[in-house]
Design a protein around this motif. Structure first.
Motif, PDB file in Angstrom:
ATOM      1  N   GLU A 112       0.806  -1.219   0.000  1.00 30.41           N
ATOM      2  CA  GLU A 112       0.000   0.000   0.000  1.00 30.41           C
ATOM      3  C   GLU A 112       0.841   1.272   0.000  1.00 30.41           C
ATOM      4  OE1 GLU A 112      -3.221   0.172   2.708  1.00 30.41           O
ATOM      5  OE2 GLU A 112      -3.706  -1.941   2.531  1.00 30.41           O
ATOM      6  N   ASN A 113       2.049   1.224   0.546  1.00 35.91           N
ATOM      7  CA  ASN A 113       2.872   2.434   0.610  1.00 35.91           C
ATOM      8  C   ASN A 113       3.715   2.650  -0.641  1.00 35.91           C
ATOM      9  OD1 ASN A 113       4.613   0.321   0.987  1.00 35.91           O
ATOM     10  ND2 ASN A 113       5.594   1.125   2.829  1.00 35.91           N
ATOM     11  N   THR A 114       3.537   1.813  -1.671  1.00 30.96           N
ATOM     12  CA  THR A 114       4.282   1.994  -2.914  1.00 30.96           C
ATOM     13  C   THR A 114       3.763   3.227  -3.648  1.00 30.96           C
ATOM     14  OG1 THR A 114       4.588  -0.402  -3.131  1.00 30.96           O
ATOM     15  CG2 THR A 114       4.932   0.939  -5.108  1.00 30.96           C
ATOM     16  N   PRO A 115       4.610   4.214  -3.921  1.00 30.29           N
ATOM     17  CA  PRO A 115       4.112   5.432  -4.574  1.00 30.29           C
ATOM     18  C   PRO A 115       3.717   5.158  -6.018  1.00 30.29           C
ATOM     19  CG  PRO A 115       6.491   5.495  -4.391  1.00 30.29           C
ATOM     20  CD  PRO A 115       6.041   4.282  -3.625  1.00 30.29           C
ATOM     21  N   PRO A 116       2.687   5.850  -6.513  1.00 30.40           N
ATOM     22  CA  PRO A 116       2.297   5.696  -7.916  1.00 30.40           C
ATOM     23  C   PRO A 116       3.267   6.418  -8.834  1.00 30.40           C
ATOM     24  CG  PRO A 116       0.940   7.354  -6.872  1.00 30.40           C
ATOM     25  CD  PRO A 116       1.805   6.767  -5.795  1.00 30.40           C
ATOM     26  N   ILE A 117       3.154   6.166 -10.121  1.00 30.15           N
ATOM     27  CA  ILE A 117       4.013   6.800 -11.114  1.00 30.15           C
ATOM     28  C   ILE A 117       3.235   7.923 -11.785  1.00 30.15           C
ATOM     29  CG2 ILE A 117       5.349   6.444 -13.220  1.00 30.15           C
ATOM     30  CD1 ILE A 117       5.563   3.492 -12.450  1.00 30.15           C
ATOM     31  N   ASP A 118       3.798   9.114 -11.767  1.00 31.14           N
ATOM     32  CA  ASP A 118       3.186  10.280 -12.400  1.00 31.14           C
ATOM     33  C   ASP A 118       3.625  10.313 -13.868  1.00 31.14           C
ATOM     34  OD1 ASP A 118       2.158  12.680 -13.144  1.00 31.14           O
ATOM     35  OD2 ASP A 118       2.977  13.820 -11.466  1.00 31.14           O
ATOM     36  N   LEU A 119       2.709  10.003 -14.777  1.00 31.08           N
ATOM     37  CA  LEU A 119       3.038   9.947 -16.194  1.00 31.08           C
ATOM     38  C   LEU A 119       2.826  11.314 -16.847  1.00 31.08           C
ATOM     39  CD1 LEU A 119       1.287   6.548 -16.939  1.00 31.08           C
ATOM     40  CD2 LEU A 119       3.730   6.932 -16.731  1.00 31.08           C
ATOM     41  N   SER A 120       3.623  11.592 -17.860  1.00 28.28           N
ATOM     42  CA  SER A 120       3.512  12.877 -18.543  1.00 28.28           C
ATOM     43  C   SER A 120       2.184  12.978 -19.279  1.00 28.28           C
ATOM     44  CB  SER A 120       4.671  13.033 -19.533  1.00 28.28           C
ATOM     45  OG  SER A 120       4.635  11.989 -20.492  1.00 28.28           O
ATOM     46  N   PHE A 121       1.599  14.165 -19.229  1.00 29.81           N
ATOM     47  CA  PHE A 121       0.311  14.392 -19.879  1.00 29.81           C
ATOM     48  C   PHE A 121       0.050  15.889 -19.891  1.00 29.81           C
ATOM     49  CE2 PHE A 121      -4.319  13.415 -20.452  1.00 29.81           C
ATOM     50  CZ  PHE A 121      -4.162  12.516 -21.482  1.00 29.81           C
ATOM     51  N   LYS A 122      -0.866  16.373 -20.730  1.00 33.64           N
ATOM     52  CA  LYS A 122      -1.121  17.808 -20.775  1.00 33.64           C
ATOM     53  C   LYS A 122      -2.515  18.141 -21.281  1.00 33.64           C
ATOM     54  CE  LYS A 122       1.055  18.244 -25.346  1.00 33.64           C
ATOM     55  NZ  LYS A 122       2.091  18.923 -26.146  1.00 33.64           N
ATOM     56  N   TYR A 123      -3.442  17.210 -21.166  1.00 29.60           N
ATOM     57  CA  TYR A 123      -4.761  17.434 -21.737  1.00 29.60           C
ATOM     58  C   TYR A 123      -5.838  17.512 -20.664  1.00 29.60           C
ATOM     59  CZ  TYR A 123      -2.775  16.494 -26.300  1.00 29.60           C
ATOM     60  OH  TYR A 123      -2.011  16.562 -27.437  1.00 29.60           O
ATOM     61  N   PHE A 124      -6.756  18.465 -20.834  1.00 27.77           N
ATOM     62  CA  PHE A 124      -7.937  18.577 -19.997  1.00 27.77           C
ATOM     63  C   PHE A 124      -9.139  18.023 -20.756  1.00 27.77           C
ATOM     64  CE2 PHE A 124      -5.191  21.909 -18.332  1.00 27.77           C
ATOM     65  CZ  PHE A 124      -5.341  21.770 -16.961  1.00 27.77           C
ATOM     66  N   ASP A 125     -10.166  17.667 -20.013  1.00 30.33           N
ATOM     67  CA  ASP A 125     -11.476  17.371 -20.604  1.00 30.33           C
ATOM     68  C   ASP A 125     -11.417  16.265 -21.644  1.00 30.33           C
ATOM     69  OD1 ASP A 125     -14.192  17.660 -20.785  1.00 30.33           O
ATOM     70  OD2 ASP A 125     -14.097  19.187 -22.344  1.00 30.33           O
ATOM     71  N   ILE A 126     -10.856  15.116 -21.265  1.00 28.57           N
ATOM     72  CA  ILE A 126     -10.840  13.986 -22.187  1.00 28.57           C
ATOM     73  C   ILE A 126     -11.962  13.021 -21.808  1.00 28.57           C
ATOM     74  CG2 ILE A 126      -8.336  14.212 -22.390  1.00 28.57           C
ATOM     75  CD1 ILE A 126      -8.102  11.516 -20.930  1.00 28.57           C
TER      76      ILE A 126
END
Length: 331
Positions: free
Chosen positions: A119-133
């Motif tokens: 449970e304490n494993t941090p998630p991976i923040d993936l690159s992205f740049k879009y709103f309202d998909i």
């Protein structure tokens, strides 16, 4: 290489009626408004089914709840906030063998969790740049999604590795529908994109971006009856009828499972009442799409999210009453 040219190979019309004997009832077998006294869900924005159970994305609390297939609580994960591994207003999700992907609309990013890790494993923040998909698919390091703002090229293939949209294709939104596509599914090697409001249309694209089929099921009785009422509803202002958005017939969500496409259809009377709330089931076998039957949902509130389980059951979130309801599909 994705081509921008569009080739229409054929148009397939659905049967123009859905007899009453095509309607099947769902039997309610469990309804909960919280997992336990200390664990409450708020606004469920997506429901996903994995090998180990169900995942409920809570938009308001910015967390993910995990349960078994009988809605028995197991754990929750996700940290609300604006940091690199935090989420704010998560809307949609996608799950496969590599992990659980969450579209975070508040931070305009996709974040990846591994539910099999501690449970304490941090998630991976993936690159992205879009709103309202709309809905999205993750495949080979890319995310494929519908852009509800870009109607000229509604399908975008975004490569995580180089942090930019590498491919854009798809026919421009049909101006007669006055709404871009919202949903996307992967059927065998092709992509299905689905219009959301008032005139449900499915378009099928191959990997080169060519339109190979277009399915129009607006003549199905379940939709034509609703639309006939919708066209008469509205506010009379100096001789002109201004339509009310709450009366629209909307395809709220889609799920493609075992060559069956499930479309959650909703038509509202008001913010708390519905005219119709059902799941239209389409058969996607034999390289075509055909109407199969309709699953009728109870009209005690209105259901905005659902998932089809491997146990011949359906779980759905009632937005008005704030409950998760577990149904059994009956013959």
């Amino acid at each position: 290489m994705i081509k921008k040219g569009i080739i229409l190979l054929g148009t397939i019309m659905f049967a123009c009626s859905s007899p009453d004997n095509d309607k099947k009832q769902l039997e309610l077998i469990k309804s909960i408004d919280s997992f336990n006294e200390d664990t409450f869900f708020s606004k469920v924005s997506d429901i996903l089914s994995g090998e180990n159970g169900l995942y409920f994305i809570d938009q308001n609390q910015a967390v993910i709840f995990q349960t078994d297939f009988d809605l028995n609580y197991q754990r929750q994960f996700g940290q609300p906030g604006r940091g690199p591994s935090e989420i704010s207003s998560p809307l949609n999700g996608y799950i496969d063998n590599s992990g659980l992907y969450i579209y975070d609309s508040g931070n305009a990013k996709i974040i990846k969790f591994n539910p099999h890790e501690p449970e304490n494993t941090p998630p991976i923040d993936l690159s992205f740049k879009y709103f309202d998909i709309g809905q999205f698919i993750v495949e080979d390091g890319q995310v494929i999604f519908n852009s509800r703002r870009n109607t000229e090229n509604p399908i975008i293939v975004h490569d995580f590795a180089i942090n930019e949209a590498t491919k854009m294709f798809g026919s421009p939104a049909d101006k007669s529908l006055n709404v871009p596509k919202r949903h996307i599914e992967k059927m065998r090697d092709n992509l299905l994109t689905i219009y959301a409001e008032n005139l449900p249309v499915i378009e099928e694209y191959n990997n080169e971006g060519d339109l190979v089929n277009k399915y129009d099921f607006s003549e199905l009785k379940i939709y034509s009856d609703l639309l006939a009422v919708d066209n008469m509803s509205g506010l009379q202002i100096k001789g002109a009828v201004q339509p009310l958005t709450v009366y629209k017939n909307v395809i709220w969500e889609s799920k493609l499972i075992d060559e069956k496409l499930y479309l959650l259809s909703l038509s509202k009377k008001s913010e708390t009442e519905v005219k119709s709330n059902s799941i239209v089931v389409l058969d996607c076998s034999n390289n075509t799409i055909k109407y199969s039957h309709t699953l009728e949902l109870p009209q005690k509130g209105w259901y905005s999210r659902f998932e089809v389980l491997p146990t011949n059951k359906i779980v759905a979130f009632d937005e008005v009453n704030g409950t998760l309801d577990l149904f059994e599909m009956t013959n």
